[in-house]
Design an enzyme around this catalytic site. Structure first.
Site, PDB file in Angstrom:
ATOM      1  N   SER A 136       0.853  -1.179   0.000  1.00 39.99           N
ATOM      2  CA  SER A 136       0.000   0.000   0.000  1.00 39.99           C
ATOM      3  C   SER A 136       0.893   1.234   0.000  1.00 39.99           C
ATOM      4  CB  SER A 136      -0.871  -0.046   1.261  1.00 39.99           C
ATOM      5  OG  SER A 136      -1.597   1.143   1.404  1.00 39.99           O
ATOM      6  N   LYS A 162      -1.137  -0.853  -4.394  1.00 39.09           N
ATOM      7  CA  LYS A 162      -2.362  -0.104  -4.038  1.00 39.09           C
ATOM      8  C   LYS A 162      -1.972   1.337  -3.762  1.00 39.09           C
ATOM      9  CE  LYS A 162      -4.719  -0.109   0.366  1.00 39.09           C
ATOM     10  NZ  LYS A 162      -5.394  -0.949   1.374  1.00 39.09           N
ATOM     11  N   LEU A 163      -2.655   2.249  -4.439  1.00 38.74           N
ATOM     12  CA  LEU A 163      -2.366   3.670  -4.263  1.00 38.74           C
ATOM     13  C   LEU A 163      -3.415   4.296  -3.363  1.00 38.74           C
ATOM     14  CD1 LEU A 163      -1.763   4.644  -8.015  1.00 38.74           C
ATOM     15  CD2 LEU A 163      -0.078   3.800  -6.343  1.00 38.74           C
ATOM     16  N   LYS A 164      -2.973   5.013  -2.362  1.00 39.29           N
ATOM     17  CA  LYS A 164      -3.914   5.791  -1.561  1.00 39.29           C
ATOM     18  C   LYS A 164      -4.306   7.012  -2.390  1.00 39.29           C
ATOM     19  CE  LYS A 164      -4.018   3.561   2.350  1.00 39.29           C
ATOM     20  NZ  LYS A 164      -5.285   3.070   2.924  1.00 39.29           N
ATOM     21  N   ASP A 189      -7.244   3.081  -2.915  1.00 40.37           N
ATOM     22  CA  ASP A 189      -7.961   3.072  -1.635  1.00 40.37           C
ATOM     23  C   ASP A 189      -8.193   4.515  -1.209  1.00 40.37           C
ATOM     24  OD1 ASP A 189      -8.986   2.666   0.881  1.00 40.37           O
ATOM     25  OD2 ASP A 189      -7.237   1.608   1.680  1.00 40.37           O
ATOM     26  N   ASN A 191     -10.154   5.446   1.533  1.00 38.83           N
ATOM     27  CA  ASN A 191     -10.461   5.600   2.962  1.00 38.83           C
ATOM     28  C   ASN A 191     -11.647   6.555   3.188  1.00 38.83           C
ATOM     29  OD1 ASN A 191      -7.135   5.028   3.252  1.00 38.83           O
ATOM     30  ND2 ASN A 191      -8.486   3.920   4.644  1.00 38.83           N
ATOM     31  N   GLU A 214     -11.128   0.670  -3.388  1.00 35.88           N
ATOM     32  CA  GLU A 214     -11.408   0.322  -1.985  1.00 35.88           C
ATOM     33  C   GLU A 214     -12.018   1.505  -1.236  1.00 35.88           C
ATOM     34  OE1 GLU A 214      -7.921  -1.417  -0.192  1.00 35.88           O
ATOM     35  OE2 GLU A 214      -8.662  -1.114   1.850  1.00 35.88           O
ATOM     36  N   ASP A 239     -13.673  -1.899   3.134  1.00 31.44           N
ATOM     37  CA  ASP A 239     -12.734  -2.090   4.236  1.00 31.44           C
ATOM     38  C   ASP A 239     -13.416  -1.576   5.512  1.00 31.44           C
ATOM     39  OD1 ASP A 239     -10.705  -1.770   6.122  1.00 31.44           O
ATOM     40  OD2 ASP A 239      -9.344  -0.663   4.840  1.00 31.44           O
ATOM     41  N   LYS A 263      -9.622  -7.409   7.653  1.00 31.57           N
ATOM     42  CA  LYS A 263      -8.623  -7.068   8.669  1.00 31.57           C
ATOM     43  C   LYS A 263      -9.123  -7.684   9.957  1.00 31.57           C
ATOM     44  CE  LYS A 263      -7.175  -2.656   6.698  1.00 31.57           C
ATOM     45  NZ  LYS A 263      -7.441  -1.210   6.690  1.00 31.57           N
ATOM     46  N   GLY A 291      -4.105  -4.663   5.986  1.00 30.26           N
ATOM     47  CA  GLY A 291      -3.045  -4.432   6.968  1.00 30.26           C
ATOM     48  C   GLY A 291      -3.257  -3.109   7.664  1.00 30.26           C
TER      49      GLY A 291
HETATM   50  O1  SMG Z   1      -0.314  -2.569   6.652  1.00 31.21           O
HETATM   51  O2  SMG Z   1       0.628  -2.213   4.763  1.00 31.21           O
HETATM   52  C1  SMG Z   1      -0.168  -1.925   5.620  1.00 31.21           C
HETATM   53  C2  SMG Z   1      -1.040  -0.713   5.413  1.00 31.21           C
HETATM   54  C3  SMG Z   1      -2.156  -1.017   4.501  1.00 31.21           C
HETATM   55  O3  SMG Z   1      -3.182   0.838   3.441  1.00 31.21           O
HETATM   56  C4  SMG Z   1      -3.146   0.109   4.401  1.00 31.21           C
HETATM   57  N1  SMG Z   1      -4.006   0.247   5.413  1.00 31.21           N
HETATM   58  O4  SMG Z   1      -7.233   1.519   4.705  1.00 31.21           O
HETATM   59  O5  SMG Z   1      -6.313  -0.277   4.113  1.00 31.21           O
HETATM   60  C5  SMG Z   1      -6.262   0.787   4.702  1.00 31.21           C
HETATM   61  C6  SMG Z   1      -5.012   1.265   5.403  1.00 31.21           C
HETATM   62  C7  SMG Z   1      -5.284   1.713   6.780  1.00 31.21           C
HETATM   63  C8  SMG Z   1      -4.066   2.057   7.540  1.00 31.21           C
HETATM   64  S1  SMG Z   1      -4.104   3.614   8.155  1.00 31.21           S
HETATM   65  C9  SMG Z   1      -2.983   3.593   9.407  1.00 31.21           C
HETATM   66 MG    MG Z   2      -8.337   0.408   3.245  1.00 33.97          MG
END
Ligand code: SMG
Ligand code: MG
Length: 372
Positions: A136, A162-164, A189, A191, A214, A239, A263, A291
Site C-alpha cells: 500500500s 495499491k495507491l492511496k 484506496d 479511505n 477500496e 474495508d 482485517k 493491513g
Molecule cells: O499494513 O501495509 C499496511 C497498510 C495497509 O493501506 C493500508 N491500510 O485503509 O487499508 C487501509 C489502510 C489503513 C491504515 S491507516 C494507518
Molecule cells: Mg483500506
C-alpha cells in the site's frame, strides 16, 4: 480450557521508514498496544490495530486501553476457565470496540495454541504455506515521488500495488502510474474520502483496469456504495464498512461491493475474520488480507489468516523493510516472487525480541484478577 492469570498491556512506538499519508492523515511512527496474556501453560500475544487518534475508525489507543483494562480483561478473568472461542460472547456486553476485543481474543488464542503446539494457520484452516503480497503506497508529495516509490516496490517483487487517493490526488496520479506500469495489478484506496456526487471521478478511474476501488464512500453507507457500484465497471471493495460477518453478508448481498478487505483487528479478531472469509466464500466474493502497518506480531497473525482458501488476491501483508528499519520480531523478508511464508511455529509463530520490545515501550500496565 484456559485460565488467564494476567494480561500485560504495553504501548509501543516504532518509527516508520517513510511517512504514510492517507486521505485522513499522516503517520510517522507506529504506536500501538500489545497485549500479553499469561496462562498456566503458556503466554500469547495480541496486537491492537487502533492508532493514536480515532481517524480510521472510532477506536484509538487510549480508548482501547481503557476498554480492555476496565471491561474486557475483568470479563476474561470472571470467565475463569474459558476458551478463546467463547470470548466473543463473554465480551458481547461491550458494544462495538472490535479492535480492543481482537487484541485480547487473539492473545488468548495464541496462548492456547502455544500450549497445544499447533500453529494459528492450521487452527484457522489455512491451505497454503506462502501468501501473495501487495503493498500500500501512501499519498506522495508529487507524482514524480509516487512513480519513484511504486518503481521501488515493483522491483522488490510486490504482486499488487495499491495507491492511496484523495480528492485532488486521484485520476492524474493513477494515470501516471498506469502508464509507467501497464501490466501490474493496481488498485486504489480512498479511505472513505469521496461522496456519491463524485461519480465522475470513479468513471474516469474505470479507464485504468484497476483490480478494485477500496472504500470510496462513507464507512456507514452501504446503500450509496451499492448505487456507485451500479455506475462503474471496476469492482468495489469495502474495508472500513465491514466490521463483522453480518456486515460482509449485507454488503455483498446489497451489491455494495464485490470484494472484501479482511482485517482481523477491525472485525474483532481472527475467529470473526474467518467467519467473514466463510460468508464471502459462500457468496462467491474473493477476499484479501488488509493491513494496519502492524509490527511483526500483528503481521504474523495476518499471514496465518491469509493462508485460508478464499484469500484469492494479494494482501497488504508486506515485508518488514516496507515499514520499519527494525521490527519487534525477526524480519519478514519478501521472496523475489512477491510472497511471504506463513509462520509454521506454535501459535502466531513469532516472538518479540526482549531488548527491542523494551526499547520501543512507552508504557506498561499489568492486569490481574481481583481474586486469584
Ligand atoms: O499494513 O501495509 C499496511 C497498510 C495497509 O493501506 C493500508 N491500510 O485503509 O487499508 C487501509 C489502510 C489503513 C491504515 S491507516 C494507518
Ligand atoms: Mg483500506
Amino acid at each position: 480450557m484456559t485460565r488467564v492469570r494476567s494480561v500485560e498491556l504495553r504501548l509501543i512506538s516504532l518509527p516508520l521508514v517513510r511517512p504514510f499519508r492517507t486521505s485522513f492523515g499522516e503517520m510517522l511512527d507506529k504506536v500501538c498496544i500489545l497485549a500479553r496474556a499469561e496462562t498456566d501453560q503458556a503466554h500469547g500475544w495480541g496486537e491492537c490495530v487502533a492508532d493514536v487518534e480515532p481517524t480510521y475508525s472510532e477506536e484509538w489507543n487510549d480508548g482501547a486501553w481503557s476498554v480492555i483494562r476496565d471491561f474486557l480483561a475483568p470479563a476474561l478473568f470472571a470467565a475463569r476457565d474459558t476458551d478463546a472461542s467463547e470470548l466473543a460472547s463473554a465480551f458481547a456486553f461491550v458494544r462495538g470496540h472490535p479492535m480492543a476485543k481482537a487484541t485480547l481474543e487473539n492473545a488468548v488464542l495464541d496462548a492456547e495454541l502455544r500450549a497445544r503446539g499447533g500453529s494459528l494457520a492450521e487452527h484457522l484452516g489455512g491451505v497454503r504455506e506462502r501468501v501473495a503480497c501487495g503493498v500500500s503506497v501512501g499519498i506522495a508529495s508529487s507524482t514524480e515521488a509516487l512513480l519513484d516509490h511504486v518503481a521501488g516496490y515493483v522491483d522488490e517483487g510486490y504482486q499488487r500495488i495499491k495507491l492511496k487517493i484523495e480528492p485532488g490526488n486521484d485520476v492524474e496520479r493513477v494515470r501516471a502510474v498506469r502508464e509507467a506500469n501497464p501490466d501490474i495489478l493496481l488498485s486504489v484506496d480512498a479511505n472513505a474520502a469521496y461522496r456519491l456526487a463524485d461519480v465522475e471521478t470513479f468513471r474516469a478511474l474505470d479507464a485504468f483496469e484497476l483490480l478494485m476501488i477500496e472504500q470510496p464512500l462513507h464507512h456507514e453507507d452501504l446503500w450509496e456504495h451499492s448505487l456507485l457500484q451500479k455506475e462503474i465497471r471496476t469492482d468495489l471493495c469495502l474495508d472500513e464498512s465491514i466490521r463483522s460477518a453480518a456486515d460482509a453478508r449485507a454488503a455483498i448481498e446489497l451489491g455494495a461491493c464485490r470484494i472484501v478487505n479482511v482485517k482481523q483487528g477491525r472485525v474483532g479478531g481472527v475467529l470473526e475474520a474467518r467467519r467473514v472469509h466463510d460468508v464471502a466464500k459462500e457468496l462467491g466474493a474473493p477476499v484479501w488480507c488488509g493491513g494496519m502497518l502492524e509490527t511483526g506480531i500483528g503481521r504474523a497473525t495476518n499471514l496465518a489468516l491469509a493462508a485460508l482458501p478464499n484469500f484469492r488476491l494479494p494482501g497488504d501483508t508486506s515485508a518488514t523493510n516496507r515499514y520499519f528499519a527494525e521490527d519487534l520480531t525477526e524480519s519478514l523478508v519478501l521472496a523475489p516472487d512477491g510472497t511471504l511464508p506463513v509462520p509454521a511455529g506454535p501459535g502466531i509463530g513469532v516472538e518479540p525480541d526482549p531488548d527491542r520490545l523494551a526499547a520501543a515501550t512507552l508504557r506498561v500496565e499489568r492486569l490481574v484478577p481481583d481474586r486469584p
